[in-house]
Motif scaffolding. Structure first.
Motif, mmCIF file in Angstrom:
data_model
loop_
_atom_site.group_PDB
_atom_site.id
_atom_site.type_symbol
_atom_site.label_atom_id
_atom_site.label_comp_id
_atom_site.label_asym_id
_atom_site.label_seq_id
_atom_site.Cartn_x
_atom_site.Cartn_y
_atom_site.Cartn_z
ATOM 1 N N VAL A 278 84.263 -62.230 -61.042
ATOM 2 C CA VAL A 278 85.296 -62.082 -60.023
ATOM 3 C C VAL A 278 86.570 -61.477 -60.596
ATOM 4 O O VAL A 278 87.126 -60.528 -60.042
ATOM 5 C CB VAL A 278 85.610 -63.454 -59.377
ATOM 6 C CG1 VAL A 278 86.789 -63.338 -58.421
ATOM 7 C CG2 VAL A 278 84.393 -63.974 -58.629
ATOM 8 N N SER A 279 87.039 -62.016 -61.714
ATOM 9 C CA SER A 279 88.338 -61.594 -62.252
ATOM 10 C C SER A 279 88.352 -60.132 -62.676
ATOM 11 O O SER A 279 89.330 -59.416 -62.434
ATOM 12 C CB SER A 279 88.751 -62.480 -63.424
ATOM 13 O OG SER A 279 87.800 -62.418 -64.468
ATOM 14 N N THR A 280 87.252 -59.655 -63.283
ATOM 15 C CA THR A 280 87.245 -58.267 -63.735
ATOM 16 C C THR A 280 87.147 -57.279 -62.573
ATOM 17 O O THR A 280 87.818 -56.249 -62.576
ATOM 18 C CB THR A 280 86.099 -57.999 -64.733
ATOM 19 O OG1 THR A 280 84.859 -58.445 -64.167
ATOM 20 C CG2 THR A 280 86.337 -58.708 -66.043
ATOM 21 N N ILE A 281 86.322 -57.608 -61.569
ATOM 22 C CA ILE A 281 86.214 -56.685 -60.431
ATOM 23 C C ILE A 281 87.514 -56.665 -59.631
ATOM 24 O O ILE A 281 87.916 -55.632 -59.082
ATOM 25 C CB ILE A 281 85.003 -57.051 -59.519
ATOM 26 C CG1 ILE A 281 84.647 -55.862 -58.598
ATOM 27 C CG2 ILE A 281 85.271 -58.294 -58.700
ATOM 28 C CD1 ILE A 281 84.159 -54.643 -59.314
ATOM 29 N N ASN A 309 81.942 -58.787 -49.422
ATOM 30 C CA ASN A 309 81.017 -58.194 -50.385
ATOM 31 C C ASN A 309 80.882 -58.961 -51.704
ATOM 32 O O ASN A 309 79.809 -58.953 -52.318
ATOM 33 C CB ASN A 309 81.447 -56.755 -50.706
ATOM 34 C CG ASN A 309 81.394 -55.845 -49.498
ATOM 35 O OD1 ASN A 309 80.328 -55.628 -48.925
ATOM 36 N ND2 ASN A 309 82.532 -55.306 -49.081
ATOM 37 N N ILE A 310 81.944 -59.593 -52.141
ATOM 38 C CA ILE A 310 81.945 -60.229 -53.463
ATOM 39 C C ILE A 310 81.796 -61.749 -53.378
ATOM 40 O O ILE A 310 80.949 -62.341 -54.059
ATOM 41 C CB ILE A 310 83.239 -59.873 -54.236
ATOM 42 C CG1 ILE A 310 83.414 -58.348 -54.333
ATOM 43 C CG2 ILE A 310 83.211 -60.510 -55.622
ATOM 44 C CD1 ILE A 310 82.306 -57.638 -55.061
ATOM 45 N N LEU A 311 82.615 -62.400 -52.536
ATOM 46 C CA LEU A 311 82.641 -63.866 -52.507
ATOM 47 C C LEU A 311 81.289 -64.500 -52.143
ATOM 48 O O LEU A 311 80.884 -65.478 -52.796
ATOM 49 C CB LEU A 311 83.744 -64.355 -51.555
ATOM 50 C CG LEU A 311 84.086 -65.844 -51.647
ATOM 51 C CD1 LEU A 311 84.568 -66.213 -53.051
ATOM 52 C CD2 LEU A 311 85.141 -66.227 -50.611
ATOM 53 N N PRO A 312 80.542 -63.995 -51.145
ATOM 54 C CA PRO A 312 79.244 -64.618 -50.824
ATOM 55 C C PRO A 312 78.259 -64.574 -52.000
ATOM 56 O O PRO A 312 77.540 -65.558 -52.244
ATOM 57 C CB PRO A 312 78.727 -63.774 -49.649
ATOM 58 C CG PRO A 312 79.960 -63.183 -49.036
ATOM 59 C CD PRO A 312 80.883 -62.922 -50.187
ATOM 60 N N VAL A 316 76.608 -67.940 -53.974
ATOM 61 C CA VAL A 316 75.159 -68.113 -54.213
ATOM 62 C C VAL A 316 74.886 -68.299 -55.701
ATOM 63 O O VAL A 316 74.094 -69.159 -56.113
ATOM 64 C CB VAL A 316 74.372 -66.915 -53.650
ATOM 65 C CG1 VAL A 316 72.909 -66.982 -54.086
ATOM 66 C CG2 VAL A 316 74.468 -66.872 -52.127
ATOM 67 N N ALA A 317 75.551 -67.487 -56.519
ATOM 68 C CA ALA A 317 75.371 -67.575 -57.972
ATOM 69 C C ALA A 317 75.765 -68.960 -58.497
ATOM 70 O O ALA A 317 75.077 -69.540 -59.346
ATOM 71 C CB ALA A 317 76.190 -66.498 -58.665
ATOM 72 N N LEU A 318 76.866 -69.518 -57.970
ATOM 73 C CA LEU A 318 77.317 -70.838 -58.410
ATOM 74 C C LEU A 318 76.358 -71.943 -57.966
ATOM 75 O O LEU A 318 76.188 -72.937 -58.686
ATOM 76 C CB LEU A 318 78.728 -71.135 -57.886
ATOM 77 C CG LEU A 318 79.863 -70.276 -58.467
ATOM 78 C CD1 LEU A 318 81.209 -70.967 -58.250
ATOM 79 C CD2 LEU A 318 79.683 -70.009 -59.945
ATOM 80 N N MET A 319 75.742 -71.782 -56.822
ATOM 81 C CA MET A 319 74.746 -72.759 -56.375
ATOM 82 C C MET A 319 73.555 -72.778 -57.333
ATOM 83 O O MET A 319 73.043 -73.848 -57.691
ATOM 84 C CB MET A 319 74.283 -72.430 -54.949
ATOM 85 C CG MET A 319 75.351 -72.676 -53.884
ATOM 86 S SD MET A 319 74.867 -72.071 -52.247
ATOM 87 C CE MET A 319 73.510 -73.178 -51.870
ATOM 88 N N VAL A 352 85.074 -71.824 -56.673
ATOM 89 C CA VAL A 352 84.899 -71.084 -55.406
ATOM 90 C C VAL A 352 86.248 -70.927 -54.715
ATOM 91 O O VAL A 352 86.615 -69.835 -54.250
ATOM 92 C CB VAL A 352 83.899 -71.803 -54.478
ATOM 93 C CG1 VAL A 352 83.940 -71.191 -53.082
ATOM 94 C CG2 VAL A 352 82.492 -71.715 -55.040
ATOM 95 N N LEU A 353 87.003 -72.016 -54.668
ATOM 96 C CA LEU A 353 88.334 -71.981 -54.053
ATOM 97 C C LEU A 353 89.277 -71.075 -54.837
ATOM 98 O O LEU A 353 90.088 -70.354 -54.261
ATOM 99 C CB LEU A 353 88.904 -73.402 -53.978
ATOM 100 C CG LEU A 353 88.125 -74.389 -53.090
ATOM 101 C CD1 LEU A 353 88.589 -75.815 -53.336
ATOM 102 C CD2 LEU A 353 88.291 -74.010 -51.623
#
Length: 424
Positions: A278-281, A309-312, A316-319, A352-353
């Motif tokens: 997340v941080s790099t993109i 586009n990014i958060l969903p 999923v990855a964190l789940m 996530v938050l």
């Protein structure tokens, strides 16, 4: 098929794909270094590594004067104006080099003081701070180069720089930890970032003739004035943030012990790996877009492009990470670190938050909203510190990740209300 083809041809998809490759490689590198740390230094050594990492983050932010986001913005706006671009590059380079040399002197000649402050009287690692003093100017210049390349819109080169820098960092870390155990782990934190200079210098010379661009007569105090608000914003978060983490870790060590502090550092380390996506993109792609957005409608498109586009994908990855937490801890570390699995739930919820609020937080930098940013950041850090201080006594080390989750929720809520016109 046509829909998928259109998506894969978008610039966002191409940048995200390359960025994902970079993150996957860094996580792979993290698997190796984390395993080495687990085997050779253990949970207690991990806590010392965390202390130095927080200190070095603060110091590196001071050495770059917090200019990174400001450089990206002004280079992006001035890349067609060669004269103004030369003023920006010359002024910032001279300023950063001057500050980095002074900080290096303070680090080198007061190494014993810093050793006692960061590690306490029971550890003798003065040499680490002397090595940091010699490495600091090289690191500061490399961060400057990356910011310029990013501002010029060369997203792929920024990501390739990260990939090569991580590869160099891996080689240094493996060698140092293998040979010198805890001392090697500490030295690798200091040395690896400085080696990034050679990669960034190669890429910057592909874009501009660096030696011909830097001129003392191009130094302009107006550039420093323009960047000062960015400096203040970055220094508040990049200096105070790690110092708060350092203070909390000292509380953990005093209340529940050095080993428990090591477990929290381990969880933080795992979080750092997946948060890179997340941080790099955000830094490479979304921040330049926010910087040039002209109105609320343009800003809204950038915000929702991230949320759609990014958060969903991230959620999923964190789940998946949560269900694989026992496997991940055993793979990255050793069975001695299995208590870390109890920290995953609240850490993942908080992250996530945090990801949802990061895109909104970048708007502060994009639009130079200095006062609003500083107030929100100080409020967030205060909430985190006092909540963690209270919850540690009730829940032990798990109280810290709970405090982070609550803090991130409050922060997201505040930013959502503040930027409601750009969001809805």
């Amino acid at each position: 098929m046509e829909f998928i083809k259109k998506i894969t041809q978008t610039n966002l998809f191409k940048i995200t794909s390359l960025n994902s490759l970079s993150v996957v490689l860094k996580i792979g590198i993290g698997l190796v270094t984390s395993k080495l740390l687990a085997v050779f230094v253990g949970p207690s050594g991990m806590a010392l590594v965390g202390n130095l990492r927080n200190f070095s983050t603060s110091l590196e932010s001071v050495s770059t004067l917090g200019f990174q986001n400001g450089i990206v913005k002004y280079v992006a706006e001035s890349k067609e104006d060669k004269g103004q671009l030369q003023k920006i590059i010359s002024t910032v380079f001279i300023s950063l080099l001057f500050v980095a040399v002074i900080l290096s002197g303070v680090l080198y000649f007061f190494a014993a003081f810093w050793n006692n402050e960061i590690f306490g009287n029971n550890f003798e690692y003065e040499f680490v701070f002397k090595a940091m003093a010699l490495a600091l100017p090289w690191y500061a210049v490399s961060i400057f180069f990356i910011s310029v390349i990013n501002g010029l819109g060369r997203f792929k080169k920024v990501i390739w720089t990260t990939i090569l820098g991580n590869a160099i960092g891996l080689m240094v870390s493996v060698l140092m930890i293998w040979q010198y155990k805890t001392l090697g782990a500490l030295l690798s934190i200091v040395i690896s970032p400085a080696l990034l200079f050679f990669v960034t210098f190669y890429f910057i010379n592909k874009e501009i003739n660096f030696f011909k661009t830097i001129r003392f007569h191009c130094f302009d105090f107006q550039v420093i004035k323009n960047l000062s608000s960015y400096s203040l914003m970055a220094l508040v978060s990049s200096v105070l943030g790690p110092l708060v983490f350092l203070a909390i870790r000292k509380n953990v060590i005093q209340i529940v012990g050095l080993e428990q502090a090591g477990f929290w550092e381990t969880m933080t380390r795992i979080s750092t790996y997946y948060m890179l996506f997340v941080s790099t993109i955000l830094t490479v792609y979304f921040f330049p877009k926010l910087a040039v957005a002209k109105n609320n409608q343009d800003t809204k498109k950038v915000f929702w492009s991230f949320y759609k586009n990014i958060l969903p994908v991230f959620i999923v990855a964190l789940m998946v990470i949560y269900f694989l937490r026992f496997f991940i801890v055993k793979l990255l570390f050793t069975n001695e670190f299995l208590p870390v699995t109890t920290l995953f739930f609240w850490q993942l919820v908080g992250d996530v938050l945090k990801a949802a609020s990061l895109i909104l937080g970048f708007q502060f930098f994009a639009k130079k909203m200095t006062v609003a940013f500083i107030i929100s950041e100080l409020f967030s850090l205060a909430v985190f510190y006092f909540l963690s201080d209270y919850l540690i006594n009730s829940f032990g080390v798990q109280g810290i990740v709970m405090a982070q989750a609550f803090d991130n929720f409050i922060y997201l809520l505040v930013l959502g209300v503040y930027f409601r016109k750009s969001l809805f």
